[in-house]
Scaffold this motif. Sequence first.
Motif, PDB file in Angstrom:
ATOM      1  N   TYR A  75     -87.120  14.574  14.555  1.00 44.60           N
ATOM      2  CA  TYR A  75     -87.165  15.823  15.316  1.00 44.60           C
ATOM      3  C   TYR A  75     -87.827  16.933  14.494  1.00 44.60           C
ATOM      4  O   TYR A  75     -88.654  17.685  15.001  1.00 44.60           O
ATOM      5  N   ARG A  86     -89.723  17.804  22.815  1.00 45.76           N
ATOM      6  CA  ARG A  86     -89.006  17.084  21.746  1.00 45.76           C
ATOM      7  C   ARG A  86     -87.487  17.210  21.853  1.00 45.76           C
ATOM      8  O   ARG A  86     -86.767  16.308  21.464  1.00 45.76           O
ATOM      9  N   SER A  88     -85.501  17.002  24.307  1.00 45.37           N
ATOM     10  CA  SER A  88     -84.855  16.063  25.220  1.00 45.37           C
ATOM     11  C   SER A  88     -85.210  14.607  24.922  1.00 45.37           C
ATOM     12  O   SER A  88     -84.810  13.707  25.649  1.00 45.37           O
ATOM     13  N   MET A  89     -85.944  14.363  23.841  1.00 44.80           N
ATOM     14  CA  MET A  89     -86.376  13.002  23.513  1.00 44.80           C
ATOM     15  C   MET A  89     -85.309  12.232  22.736  1.00 44.80           C
ATOM     16  O   MET A  89     -84.571  12.806  21.938  1.00 44.80           O
ATOM     17  N   SER A  90     -85.289  10.921  22.982  1.00 37.77           N
ATOM     18  CA  SER A  90     -84.438  10.029  22.198  1.00 37.77           C
ATOM     19  C   SER A  90     -85.148   9.715  20.877  1.00 37.77           C
ATOM     20  O   SER A  90     -86.313  10.078  20.685  1.00 37.77           O
ATOM     21  N   GLU A  93     -88.249   7.747  21.594  1.00 34.33           N
ATOM     22  CA  GLU A  93     -89.310   8.571  22.162  1.00 34.33           C
ATOM     23  C   GLU A  93     -89.959   9.460  21.101  1.00 34.33           C
ATOM     24  O   GLU A  93     -91.172   9.664  21.111  1.00 34.33           O
ATOM     25  N   LEU A  94     -89.155   9.970  20.178  1.00 34.00           N
ATOM     26  CA  LEU A  94     -89.701  10.770  19.079  1.00 34.00           C
ATOM     27  C   LEU A  94     -90.637   9.923  18.218  1.00 34.00           C
ATOM     28  O   LEU A  94     -91.721  10.370  17.833  1.00 34.00           O
ATOM     29  N   ALA A  97     -93.853   9.479  20.111  1.00 36.42           N
ATOM     30  CA  ALA A  97     -94.627  10.724  20.162  1.00 36.42           C
ATOM     31  C   ALA A  97     -95.296  11.032  18.830  1.00 36.42           C
ATOM     32  O   ALA A  97     -96.361  11.619  18.785  1.00 36.42           O
TER      33      ALA A  97
END
Length: 100
Positions: A75, A86, A88-90, A93-94, A97
Amino acid sequence: MAKSSKRERQYEHVKQSEKQRGGRSARRAEEIAARTVNKQKAQSGETRGASASAGRSGGQRARSGGAERTKEQLYDEAKRRDVKGRSSMSKAELKDALGR
């Protein structure tokens, strides 16, 4: 607490950050702040008998650049890179990204 005004400021800053960012209790935030200041003092040679290994403590995860990074570390990097959405990302997902 620390003796120098620089270390006192650092202690208060870390304590406040831990309370706000981590939602930690005041007692836990104080412990983390004290450990942080003590580690910095040892690394810069401000303490008597400062351990030569003080700069190497902290474990491998703290410096890991690979898949073993924590969600918080991912994060923080996403924040530095200004990745949109970012918050709301798991963790997965981070990683995606950030291209990891």
